[in-house]
Design a protein around this motif. Structure first.
Motif, PDB file in Angstrom:
ATOM      1  N   LEU A 139       0.826  -1.205   0.000  1.00 10.70           N
ATOM      2  CA  LEU A 139       0.000   0.000   0.000  1.00 10.70           C
ATOM      3  C   LEU A 139       0.860   1.254   0.000  1.00 10.70           C
ATOM      4  O   LEU A 139       0.522   2.255  -0.641  1.00 10.70           O
ATOM      5  CB  LEU A 139      -0.940  -0.022   1.211  1.00 10.70           C
ATOM      6  CG  LEU A 139      -2.008  -1.115   1.154  1.00 10.70           C
ATOM      7  CD1 LEU A 139      -2.622  -1.355   2.521  1.00 10.70           C
ATOM      8  CD2 LEU A 139      -3.093  -0.755   0.148  1.00 10.70           C
ATOM      9  N   ARG A 140       1.990   1.192   0.702  1.00 11.80           N
ATOM     10  CA  ARG A 140       2.915   2.336   0.718  1.00 11.80           C
ATOM     11  C   ARG A 140       3.615   2.491  -0.628  1.00 11.80           C
ATOM     12  O   ARG A 140       3.654   3.583  -1.205  1.00 11.80           O
ATOM     13  CB  ARG A 140       3.943   2.129   1.827  1.00 11.80           C
ATOM     14  CG  ARG A 140       4.949   3.284   1.970  1.00 11.80           C
ATOM     15  CD  ARG A 140       6.111   2.845   2.841  1.00 11.80           C
ATOM     16  NE  ARG A 140       6.905   1.803   2.181  1.00 11.80           N
ATOM     17  CZ  ARG A 140       7.607   0.888   2.842  1.00 11.80           C
ATOM     18  NH1 ARG A 140       7.583   0.819   4.153  1.00 11.80           N
ATOM     19  NH2 ARG A 140       8.319  -0.005   2.157  1.00 11.80           N
ATOM     20  N   ALA A 178      -1.276   2.680   5.716  1.00  9.72           N
ATOM     21  CA  ALA A 178      -2.498   1.943   6.016  1.00  9.72           C
ATOM     22  C   ALA A 178      -2.213   0.796   6.970  1.00  9.72           C
ATOM     23  O   ALA A 178      -1.097   0.272   7.030  1.00  9.72           O
ATOM     24  CB  ALA A 178      -3.123   1.401   4.731  1.00  9.72           C
ATOM     25  N   LEU A 179      -3.239   0.427   7.692  1.00 10.83           N
ATOM     26  CA  LEU A 179      -3.221  -0.790   8.483  1.00 10.83           C
ATOM     27  C   LEU A 179      -3.848  -1.906   7.657  1.00 10.83           C
ATOM     28  O   LEU A 179      -4.731  -1.652   6.835  1.00 10.83           O
ATOM     29  CB  LEU A 179      -4.026  -0.604   9.770  1.00 10.83           C
ATOM     30  CG  LEU A 179      -3.542   0.442  10.770  1.00 10.83           C
ATOM     31  CD1 LEU A 179      -4.556   0.569  11.902  1.00 10.83           C
ATOM     32  CD2 LEU A 179      -2.166   0.089  11.298  1.00 10.83           C
ATOM     33  N   VAL A 180      -3.403  -3.125   7.876  1.00  9.27           N
ATOM     34  CA  VAL A 180      -4.038  -4.290   7.277  1.00  9.27           C
ATOM     35  C   VAL A 180      -4.443  -5.213   8.432  1.00  9.27           C
ATOM     36  O   VAL A 180      -3.592  -5.625   9.225  1.00  9.27           O
ATOM     37  CB  VAL A 180      -3.114  -5.022   6.296  1.00  9.27           C
ATOM     38  CG1 VAL A 180      -3.798  -6.281   5.769  1.00  9.27           C
ATOM     39  CG2 VAL A 180      -2.742  -4.108   5.129  1.00  9.27           C
ATOM     40  N   VAL A 181      -5.730  -5.485   8.510  1.00  8.01           N
ATOM     41  CA  VAL A 181      -6.267  -6.324   9.581  1.00  8.01           C
ATOM     42  C   VAL A 181      -7.047  -7.472   8.946  1.00  8.01           C
ATOM     43  O   VAL A 181      -7.274  -7.506   7.729  1.00  8.01           O
ATOM     44  CB  VAL A 181      -7.174  -5.514  10.528  1.00  8.01           C
ATOM     45  CG1 VAL A 181      -6.396  -4.382  11.184  1.00  8.01           C
ATOM     46  CG2 VAL A 181      -8.382  -4.950   9.774  1.00  8.01           C
ATOM     47  N   THR A 182      -7.472  -8.406   9.757  1.00  8.82           N
ATOM     48  CA  THR A 182      -8.281  -9.523   9.280  1.00  8.82           C
ATOM     49  C   THR A 182      -9.752  -9.201   9.494  1.00  8.82           C
ATOM     50  O   THR A 182     -10.164  -8.818  10.590  1.00  8.82           O
ATOM     51  CB  THR A 182      -7.926 -10.810  10.036  1.00  8.82           C
ATOM     52  OG1 THR A 182      -6.550 -11.120   9.804  1.00  8.82           O
ATOM     53  CG2 THR A 182      -8.776 -11.977   9.548  1.00  8.82           C
ATOM     54  N   HIS A 198      -5.053   5.458   6.185  1.00  7.40           N
ATOM     55  CA  HIS A 198      -5.259   6.580   7.103  1.00  7.40           C
ATOM     56  C   HIS A 198      -4.575   7.867   6.665  1.00  7.40           C
ATOM     57  O   HIS A 198      -4.942   8.944   7.139  1.00  7.40           O
ATOM     58  CB  HIS A 198      -4.835   6.219   8.539  1.00  7.40           C
ATOM     59  CG  HIS A 198      -3.434   5.723   8.676  1.00  7.40           C
ATOM     60  ND1 HIS A 198      -2.335   6.558   8.716  1.00  7.40           N
ATOM     61  CD2 HIS A 198      -2.954   4.458   8.807  1.00  7.40           C
ATOM     62  CE1 HIS A 198      -1.245   5.842   8.867  1.00  7.40           C
ATOM     63  NE2 HIS A 198      -1.577   4.567   8.912  1.00  7.40           N
ATOM     64  N   SER A 199      -3.615   7.809   5.719  1.00  4.31           N
ATOM     65  CA  SER A 199      -3.040   9.060   5.212  1.00  4.31           C
ATOM     66  C   SER A 199      -2.237   8.791   3.950  1.00  4.31           C
ATOM     67  O   SER A 199      -1.648   7.717   3.800  1.00  4.31           O
ATOM     68  CB  SER A 199      -2.145   9.725   6.263  1.00  4.31           C
ATOM     69  OG  SER A 199      -1.027   8.917   6.554  1.00  4.31           O
ATOM     70  N   PRO A 200      -2.200   9.778   3.037  1.00  2.61           N
ATOM     71  CA  PRO A 200      -1.324   9.648   1.872  1.00  2.61           C
ATOM     72  C   PRO A 200       0.116   9.901   2.280  1.00  2.61           C
ATOM     73  O   PRO A 200       0.391  10.481   3.328  1.00  2.61           O
ATOM     74  CB  PRO A 200      -1.835  10.742   0.924  1.00  2.61           C
ATOM     75  CG  PRO A 200      -2.380  11.778   1.855  1.00  2.61           C
ATOM     76  CD  PRO A 200      -2.958  11.031   3.028  1.00  2.61           C
TER      77      PRO A 200
END
Length: 280
Positions: free
Chosen positions: A242-243, A250-254, A266-268
């Motif tokens: 994502l970066r 960003a966070l990646v969760v299940t 959450h932010s560019p």
């Protein structure tokens, strides 16, 4: 004479060193992909990454600048159009249709590759047409001209056209465009059902990464015409991708409901100069 590759019963598409583009502009160079039968593949990437161009090349909407695309072992660009249409249905981004055509008349066109002109006159494939209309929930719109429908209703009508072909392969270019969230989920669940129940091979371009992760077995992430990640959604959808690919933190969760990976941007990512300007 049609070119052949050794036929692998598990392979639907094989691209052999394909370069794609428009005019003198090359989008992708020497791209090699294998798409297995009865799988769901999502092509993802930022705008201009080459994902839609790749799908159009698989769909034979544009010819490769070099290399070849093989459909079930045969060079797709050397096959008769009707033969391709019996094997593969396409939902493109841009649709052009006579304004006065009704939903029913549009969906009926999906049967032409199978029955020909005489069969169309005899209307011998009503069941396939009615099934497609029912699956896309268009029963109340069948006699409405296409140009009187909303964007989402038109998208569902074109999806019904693709479904009425009853092919083993379905290619979708941003199929959730114009659809509200309920109809997005409805369409993607329908596509997954076709894969699960009928063994239809699905290749789709999706902008929504969470939808791509939930409704595919394999994600192919592209950037600047190249494949930068390829594999199961849990392998591809990572904070680093994502970066690097989408320029977002960003966070990646299940997902607690589906078990699929889910990203929460959450932010560019700004350059130092942009960040400093933003802080002034």
């Amino acid at each position: 004479m049609t070119k052949h590759q050794p036929i692998n019963p598990d392979t639907t598409f094989l691209t052999d060193g394909v370069s794609t583009g428009y005019g003198g502009h090359v989008v992708s160079c020497r791209l090699s992909l294998t798409i297995k039968r009865r799988t769901r593949t999502a092509l993802v990437g930022p705008n201009g990454s080459g994902k839609s161009t790749t799908l159009k090349t698989l769909a034979r909407l544009i010819a490769p600048l070099s290399g070849a695309v093989y459909l079930s072992g045969q060079d797709i660009n050397r096959l008769p159009t009707r033969q391709v249409a019996r094997q593969m249905a396409i939902l493109p981004q841009v649709h052009e249709v006579p304004a006065e055509l009704t939903v029913l008349e549009l969906v009926e066109q999906g049967r032409f590759p199978h029955v020909g002109a005489l069969g169309m006159l005899r209307r011998r494939d009503d069941q396939a047409i009615q099934d497609a209309i029912r699956m896309t929930r268009l029963e109340q719109f069948v006699h409405r001209p296409i140009d009187t429908l909303s964007g989402g209703e038109r998208q569902r009508a074109w999806m019904a056209l693709a479904l009425s072909q009853r092919t083993e392969v379905l290619l979708l270019d941003e199929p959730t465009t114009f659809l509200d969230v309920g109809h997005q989920l409805d369409l993607l669940q329908l596509v997954s059902g076709l894969n699960r129940k009928r063994g239809v091979t699905i290749v789709m371009v999706l902008h929504d990464l969470n939808h791509a992760a939930r409704f595919s077995d394999r994600m192919i992430a592209m950037s600047d015409g190249d494949v930068v990640a390829d594999g199961a959604p849990a392998k591809v959808l990572t904070p680093r991708l994502l970066r690097d690919c989408f320029a977002v933190k960003a966070l990646v969760v299940t997902d607690p409901k589906t078990g699929a990976p889910m990203c929460i941007p959450h932010s560019p990512i700004f350059s130092d100069d942009q960040q400093n300007a933003a802080n002034d």
